[in-house]
Design a protein around this motif. Structure first.
Motif, PDB file in Angstrom:
ATOM      1  N   TYR A  92       2.703  -1.336   4.101  1.00 23.54           N
ATOM      2  CA  TYR A  92       2.011  -0.095   3.755  1.00 23.54           C
ATOM      3  C   TYR A  92       2.852   1.098   4.200  1.00 23.54           C
ATOM      4  O   TYR A  92       3.282   1.165   5.359  1.00 23.54           O
TER       5      TYR A  92
ATOM      6  N   GLY B 127       0.823  -1.203   0.000  1.00 20.05           N
ATOM      7  CA  GLY B 127       0.000   0.000   0.000  1.00 20.05           C
ATOM      8  C   GLY B 127       0.850   1.243   0.000  1.00 20.05           C
ATOM      9  O   GLY B 127       1.878   1.316   0.687  1.00 20.05           O
TER      10      GLY B 127
ATOM     11  N   HIS C 238      -6.983   3.112   6.076  1.00 19.50           N
ATOM     12  CA  HIS C 238      -6.658   1.804   5.513  1.00 19.50           C
ATOM     13  C   HIS C 238      -6.797   0.740   6.584  1.00 19.50           C
ATOM     14  O   HIS C 238      -6.354   0.931   7.725  1.00 19.50           O
TER      15      HIS C 238
END
Length: 439
Positions: A321, A292, A304
């Protein structure tokens, strides 16, 4: 006899059910019952602890998506036409305000059994295949908490979407693209994507969500990815909506024995964007890599939530991420590694890193483990830090302006994630968007 007036959502449900096959109409109605029995999530719900959902968004009129108004690529809106040219996908579906506006698929793919079309068309031409797969990963029922209310609403009211089926053993070399474009505000829109890769199949699918600035648009999208044994899917969901769009995307992959998923979520646009990505590893040898990247500028809130759910032994998952926030932008990451008792010999990793470019920028990071097996390797970690002023100063002493120095630092910071994405043109597009936002 007095009649009860239908609400706009109920009227939309009746309209969509009337044009659906009987099995789908029944599923829509069951999903609406689930939706109607749940409350909207609030800060009291852990999964929505840092994000406020405004229920008034879902009082907006429903966009009447579905159907087709096919155009040549040259007649598409400039923004999406440019992305088509830059991405160089081998086949493409383009939706404009919920209606299919462009479809291109080489005849050789269709001749080899690949189905790549709108979900509405697939219901007519490949109904049995859709019926056997739709709602398998993100159900029409079985959604139990406030955090599921949006998913239930989408299961009831989706009006358009994409369908990809790749037959057993077939490996597609070129990426396929699904582009969701909008230039209409003041509506709520519900889209759905269904991907089915048969045994040993391989494909790359890019989903993009893009628009100019709009006046208050709620966009709800659900993606279901079904990976049969030995299949391999590279998937990317990239949202670069303009301001005024409220984006909610739930994605879930069912990954069977020896199947491999490489997923990228890029959250770059919208006033509020919430992305939920889950991998269900249900067979030995299943492998999920979830990447991500995100960048929140002034006035943006990007949230998220990832889930790595292991139900089988000898599977692997990795989440990485990274994102940055500037101005008064806010970013949120929450992640869960959940291992069932049968998930022995699991390897699972979860990492989140955040970079703050201003004193007003905010980041929340909450990695979590829930482990019921005892022979596993699991780790998680997170960090949030301001930009390194020493590095900024170093570059300024060599004639680089501060904003350009920040661009270089952010690019280097995100490269560790983007460098793991084997799609060069997509990497360049994401890097360019962030550079433009920082300029």
């Amino acid at each position: 006899m007095p009649t009860t007036k239908l609400t706009p959502l109920q009227a939309g449900l009746e309209r969509l059910s009337a044009s659906s096959p009987e099995w789908l109409a029944a599923a829509r109605r069951r999903a609406y019952q689930v939706f109607d029995g749940l409350e909207w999530p609030t800060a009291r719900n852990e999964a929505w602890r840092y994000t406020r959902l405004d229920p008034a968004l879902f009082e907006l009129p429903l966009e009447e998506g579905g159907g087709a108004e096919l155009l040549d690529a040259e007649r598409l809106p400039e923004l999406v036409r440019r992305r088509l040219e830059e991405s160089e996908v081998g086949a493409a579906l383009v939706f404009v305000n919920g209606r299919l506006a462009h479809l291109s698929i080489p005849g050789e793919l269709a001749a080899r059994g690949v189905v790549f079309t709108s979900l509405n068309e697939a219901l007519e031409s490949h109904g049995e295949r859709v019926e056997g797969s739709l709602y398998q990963a993100v159900g029409a029922t079985g959604l139990k908490g406030p955090e599921d209310r949006l998913a239930a609403l989408n299961a009831a009211l989706w009006s358009y979407g994409a369908f990809l089926y790749v037959p057993a053993g077939l490996e597609l070399e070129q990426p396929l693209g699904v582009f969701h474009y909008a230039d209409a505000g003041g509506v709520q829109s519900h889209a759905r994507t269904l991907v089915v890769l048969d045994d040993g199949a391989s494909a790359t699918l890019i989903e993009e969500f893009l628009s100019p600035p709009l006046e208050r648009r709620a966009q709800v999208a659900v993606s279901e990815l079904l990976l049969r044994p030995g299949s391999r899917l590279r998937h990317a969901a990239v949202q670069t909506w303009g301001s005024g769009v409220y984006h909610f995307h739930r994605q879930r992959a069912l990954i069977e024995k020896d199947a491999l998923l490489l997923d990228l979520a890029a959250n770059l646009g919208a006033t509020l964007g919430r992305t939920e990505v889950a991998s269900e590893l249900v067979g030995p040898g299943a492998d999920s890599e979830m990447l991500g990247v995100y960048f929140a500028g002034a006035g943006q809130h990007l949230d998220h939530y990832t889930t790595q759910h292991h139900t089988s032994a000898q599977a692997r998952s990795d989440v990485y991420y990274k994102g940055a926030a500037d101005g008064n932008g806010k970013v949120v990451y929450q992640g869960l590694i959940k291992l069932e008792p049968a998930a022995q010999k699991t390897d699972a990793y979860q990492t989140n890193r955040n970079l703050l470019l201003s004193r007003e920028a905010r980041a929340e990071s909450v990695p979590q483990l829930e482990i019921a097996a005892n022979d596993v390797r699991c780790s998680h970690g997170s960090s949030t830090a301001p930009v390194d002023e020493g590095q900024i100063f170093y570059m300024q002493t060599r004639g680089i302006e501060r904003r350009q120095a920040e661009q270089l630092l952010v690019a280097a910071f995100l490269e560790e994630v983007l460098g793991r994405v084997p799609l060069e043109k997509l990497r360049a597009h994401i890097a360019r968007i962030i550079e433009e936002r920082l300029a």
